[in-house]
Structure formats: structure tokens, C-alpha cells
Design a protein around this motif. Structure first.
Motif, PDB file in Angstrom:
ATOM      1  N   GLU A 167      -7.217  13.727   4.362  1.00 21.37           N
ATOM      2  CA  GLU A 167      -6.615  12.619   5.110  1.00 21.37           C
ATOM      3  C   GLU A 167      -7.735  11.766   5.683  1.00 21.37           C
ATOM      4  O   GLU A 167      -8.763  12.287   6.101  1.00 21.37           O
ATOM      5  CB  GLU A 167      -5.737  13.147   6.252  1.00 21.37           C
ATOM      6  CG  GLU A 167      -4.527  13.909   5.766  1.00 21.37           C
ATOM      7  CD  GLU A 167      -3.536  14.202   6.880  1.00 21.37           C
ATOM      8  OE1 GLU A 167      -3.317  13.308   7.741  1.00 21.37           O
ATOM      9  OE2 GLU A 167      -2.971  15.311   6.867  1.00 21.37           O
TER      10      GLU A 167
ATOM     11  N   ALA B 153      -4.108  12.511   0.489  1.00 14.78           N
ATOM     12  CA  ALA B 153      -4.288  12.663  -0.956  1.00 14.78           C
ATOM     13  C   ALA B 153      -4.782  14.059  -1.301  1.00 14.78           C
ATOM     14  O   ALA B 153      -5.345  14.761  -0.467  1.00 14.78           O
ATOM     15  CB  ALA B 153      -5.296  11.624  -1.465  1.00 14.78           C
TER      16      ALA B 153
ATOM     17  N   VAL C 204      -2.473  10.654  -4.836  1.00 11.73           N
ATOM     18  CA  VAL C 204      -2.160  10.037  -3.550  1.00 11.73           C
ATOM     19  C   VAL C 204      -0.756  10.483  -3.159  1.00 11.73           C
ATOM     20  O   VAL C 204       0.218  10.196  -3.853  1.00 11.73           O
ATOM     21  CB  VAL C 204      -2.259   8.496  -3.604  1.00 11.73           C
ATOM     22  CG1 VAL C 204      -1.795   7.875  -2.288  1.00 11.73           C
ATOM     23  CG2 VAL C 204      -3.689   8.069  -3.911  1.00 11.73           C
TER      24      VAL C 204
ATOM     25  N   ASP D  25      -8.478   7.525   7.515  1.00  5.84           N
ATOM     26  CA  ASP D  25      -8.029   6.193   7.895  1.00  5.84           C
ATOM     27  C   ASP D  25      -8.958   5.178   7.263  1.00  5.84           C
ATOM     28  O   ASP D  25     -10.151   5.445   7.055  1.00  5.84           O
ATOM     29  CB  ASP D  25      -8.035   6.027   9.422  1.00  5.84           C
ATOM     30  CG  ASP D  25      -6.973   6.889  10.084  1.00  5.84           C
ATOM     31  OD1 ASP D  25      -5.837   6.922   9.561  1.00  5.84           O
ATOM     32  OD2 ASP D  25      -7.272   7.533  11.107  1.00  5.84           O
TER      33      ASP D  25
ATOM     34  N   PHE E 207       0.808  -1.220   0.000  1.00  6.91           N
ATOM     35  CA  PHE E 207       0.000   0.000   0.000  1.00  6.91           C
ATOM     36  C   PHE E 207       0.840   1.269   0.000  1.00  6.91           C
ATOM     37  O   PHE E 207       0.463   2.266  -0.602  1.00  6.91           O
ATOM     38  CB  PHE E 207      -0.967  -0.006   1.187  1.00  6.91           C
ATOM     39  CG  PHE E 207      -1.848  -1.225   1.223  1.00  6.91           C
ATOM     40  CD1 PHE E 207      -2.824  -1.420   0.265  1.00  6.91           C
ATOM     41  CD2 PHE E 207      -1.673  -2.185   2.211  1.00  6.91           C
ATOM     42  CE1 PHE E 207      -3.629  -2.552   0.293  1.00  6.91           C
ATOM     43  CE2 PHE E 207      -2.477  -3.312   2.240  1.00  6.91           C
ATOM     44  CZ  PHE E 207      -3.449  -3.500   1.277  1.00  6.91           C
ATOM     45  N   GLU E 208       1.983   1.228   0.658  1.00  7.55           N
ATOM     46  CA  GLU E 208       2.817   2.428   0.730  1.00  7.55           C
ATOM     47  C   GLU E 208       3.427   2.795  -0.624  1.00  7.55           C
ATOM     48  O   GLU E 208       3.919   3.903  -0.802  1.00  7.55           O
ATOM     49  CB  GLU E 208       3.876   2.273   1.817  1.00  7.55           C
ATOM     50  CG  GLU E 208       3.225   2.256   3.198  1.00  7.55           C
ATOM     51  CD  GLU E 208       4.186   2.158   4.359  1.00  7.55           C
ATOM     52  OE1 GLU E 208       5.398   1.914   4.137  1.00  7.55           O
ATOM     53  OE2 GLU E 208       3.734   2.334   5.518  1.00  7.55           O
TER      54      GLU E 208
ATOM     55  N   LEU F 128      -4.777   1.581   7.599  1.00  6.61           N
ATOM     56  CA  LEU F 128      -4.006   2.450   6.721  1.00  6.61           C
ATOM     57  C   LEU F 128      -4.381   3.904   6.974  1.00  6.61           C
ATOM     58  O   LEU F 128      -5.542   4.197   7.264  1.00  6.61           O
ATOM     59  CB  LEU F 128      -4.304   2.130   5.253  1.00  6.61           C
ATOM     60  CG  LEU F 128      -4.125   0.687   4.803  1.00  6.61           C
ATOM     61  CD1 LEU F 128      -4.741   0.486   3.427  1.00  6.61           C
ATOM     62  CD2 LEU F 128      -2.666   0.308   4.792  1.00  6.61           C
ATOM     63  N   HIS F 129      -3.408   4.796   6.819  1.00  4.82           N
ATOM     64  CA  HIS F 129      -3.675   6.237   6.860  1.00  4.82           C
ATOM     65  C   HIS F 129      -3.334   6.805   5.490  1.00  4.82           C
ATOM     66  O   HIS F 129      -2.231   6.592   4.979  1.00  4.82           O
ATOM     67  CB  HIS F 129      -2.849   6.930   7.941  1.00  4.82           C
ATOM     68  CG  HIS F 129      -3.117   8.401   8.007  1.00  4.82           C
ATOM     69  ND1 HIS F 129      -4.272   8.909   8.565  1.00  4.82           N
ATOM     70  CD2 HIS F 129      -2.414   9.466   7.551  1.00  4.82           C
ATOM     71  CE1 HIS F 129      -4.246  10.233   8.464  1.00  4.82           C
ATOM     72  NE2 HIS F 129      -3.136  10.594   7.838  1.00  4.82           N
ATOM     73  N   TRP F 130      -4.292   7.494   4.870  1.00  6.53           N
ATOM     74  CA  TRP F 130      -4.153   8.054   3.523  1.00  6.53           C
ATOM     75  C   TRP F 130      -4.027   9.569   3.575  1.00  6.53           C
ATOM     76  O   TRP F 130      -4.728  10.224   4.350  1.00  6.53           O
ATOM     77  CB  TRP F 130      -5.410   7.733   2.700  1.00  6.53           C
ATOM     78  CG  TRP F 130      -5.555   6.299   2.331  1.00  6.53           C
ATOM     79  CD1 TRP F 130      -5.916   5.271   3.153  1.00  6.53           C
ATOM     80  CD2 TRP F 130      -5.372   5.739   1.042  1.00  6.53           C
ATOM     81  NE1 TRP F 130      -5.966   4.104   2.444  1.00  6.53           N
ATOM     82  CE2 TRP F 130      -5.641   4.369   1.139  1.00  6.53           C
ATOM     83  CE3 TRP F 130      -5.015   6.274  -0.197  1.00  6.53           C
ATOM     84  CZ2 TRP F 130      -5.551   3.512   0.047  1.00  6.53           C
ATOM     85  CZ3 TRP F 130      -4.933   5.429  -1.282  1.00  6.53           C
ATOM     86  CH2 TRP F 130      -5.191   4.064  -1.155  1.00  6.53           C
TER      87      TRP F 130
ATOM     88  N   GLY G 184     -13.165   9.003   3.312  1.00 12.17           N
ATOM     89  CA  GLY G 184     -12.616   8.249   2.196  1.00 12.17           C
ATOM     90  C   GLY G 184     -13.590   7.240   1.617  1.00 12.17           C
ATOM     91  O   GLY G 184     -14.701   7.069   2.108  1.00 12.17           O
TER      92      GLY G 184
ATOM     93  N   ARG H 102       0.548  10.003   0.136  1.00 10.05           N
ATOM     94  CA  ARG H 102       1.166   9.089   1.088  1.00 10.05           C
ATOM     95  C   ARG H 102       0.135   8.089   1.588  1.00 10.05           C
ATOM     96  O   ARG H 102      -1.019   8.446   1.814  1.00 10.05           O
ATOM     97  CB  ARG H 102       1.731   9.901   2.253  1.00 10.05           C
ATOM     98  CG  ARG H 102       2.549   9.129   3.248  1.00 10.05           C
ATOM     99  CD  ARG H 102       3.208  10.029   4.284  1.00 10.05           C
ATOM    100  NE  ARG H 102       2.254  10.473   5.297  1.00 10.05           N
ATOM    101  CZ  ARG H 102       1.870  11.725   5.488  1.00 10.05           C
ATOM    102  NH1 ARG H 102       2.337  12.691   4.739  1.00 10.05           N
ATOM    103  NH2 ARG H 102       1.009  12.028   6.439  1.00 10.05           N
ATOM    104  N   VAL H 103       0.571   6.855   1.770  1.00 12.72           N
ATOM    105  CA  VAL H 103      -0.227   5.843   2.454  1.00 12.72           C
ATOM    106  C   VAL H 103       0.690   5.229   3.504  1.00 12.72           C
ATOM    107  O   VAL H 103       1.777   4.751   3.185  1.00 12.72           O
ATOM    108  CB  VAL H 103      -0.742   4.740   1.500  1.00 12.72           C
ATOM    109  CG1 VAL H 103      -1.534   3.696   2.282  1.00 12.72           C
ATOM    110  CG2 VAL H 103      -1.574   5.328   0.377  1.00 12.72           C
TER     111      VAL H 103
END
Length: 150
Positions: free
Chosen positions: A57, A49, A34, A59, A24-25, A45-47, A80, A36-37
Motif C-alpha cells: 500500500e 496492489a 492492482v 500514497d 484512477f479507481e 491517491l491511495h494504492w 510506490g 484498489r485505488v
């Protein structure tokens, strides 16, 4: 809620496509917008984008994961998307990757973009970028083969 469904055929074995998707990263390398993941643990996961010019941001929690078959997730809170990615073996060297996402467009910009299909176009573009990324490498950057069942 808006549902987006897109798919693509990729010239790699199903295990290679699946293994890369579990990294995912690495998503910023092929997903437009995107930034950062961060993988917090096996299921969280923390997104970060850029969505329509706005930084967002959220989760997400992986709710189901089965090697070479599917990964499903849900956003924690309303920020999200929720969705599922399935992997279908076409033959020893080809895989069909299918994405289904549900989300609620926020604000005028996202609502208009959704109506004219910009969101579906973006998902299709991200799948094309994933295809070029993994076919160009010929191998995954890593793998996580555990099962998650909620």
C-alpha cells in the motif's frame, strides 16, 4: 532506481484515452495486481496492489496534470513508483499513450524480476489491457479535466 518506458497506440481520440486514465479507481479493471485505488482528493491517491506476491500500500500525489497531454505523479514515501503518462494525438481517432515510471526494486524477487525485464513486461501488459478496455467500450467511464501544476 529503475526506469521503465513503454507506449501503445490506441484506436480512440486523445480525449477519450485521457478521460479514462483520469478515472484512477477503474485501474483494477485493466492493471494486473492492482487491487484498489482510492482517490482521496483532486491530487492524492491511495494504492493497494499485489507486487510479486506481497500486498503493498502507498500514497501518491499528482504533481502535474494537463487535459489530453500528461499526468505526472510521485509516491509519498518510498513504497510506490514515480512517473508520468503522456497522451499524443496521432489523428482524430488514434492516440499514443506513453508511460515512464521510476521505482526502486525491493528484495531479491523484485530485483531479479527487474533484471530479466518482468517489470517492463507487466507495464506493457497493463497498457495492452487498457487498450482493449477503452477500445471495447468505445467511450470513457468518466472524466476529470482540471489542471494540476506543482
Amino acid at each position: 532506481m529503475k526506469t521503465i518506458e513503454e507506449s501503445i497506440e490506441i484506436e480512440v481520440p486523445v480525449s477519450t484515452a485521457y478521460n479514462q486514465w483520469t478515472q484512477f479507481e477503474s485501474f483494477p479493471r485493466f492493471m494486473d495486481g492492482v487491487e484498489r485505488v482510492e482517490q482521496k482528493d483532486a491530487t492524492r491517491l491511495h494504492w493497494v496492489a499485489d507486487v510479486g506476491g506481497e500486498k503493498r500500500e502507498w500514497d501518491a500525489e499528482i504533481t502535474e496534470q494537463h487535459p489530453d497531454q500528461r499526468i505526472a505523479w510521485k509516491a509519498l514515501g518510498q513504497e510506490g513508483p514515480n512517473g508520468v503518462v503522456t497522451f499524443h494525438r496521432l489523428d482524430d481517432a488514434r492516440t499514443k499513450v506513453m508511460v515512464q515510471m521510476d521505482y526502486a526494486p525491493e528484495g531479491m524477487k523484485e530485483s531479479v524480476g527487474s533484471v530479466v525485464g518482468l517489470d517492463s513486461h507487466k507495464v506493457k501488459g497493463d497498457l495492452e489491457s487498457f487498450k482493449h478496455f477503452i477500445e471495447g467500450r468505445g467511450a470513457e467511464t468518466g472524466a476529470w479535466r482540471g489542471d494540476v501544476e506543482s
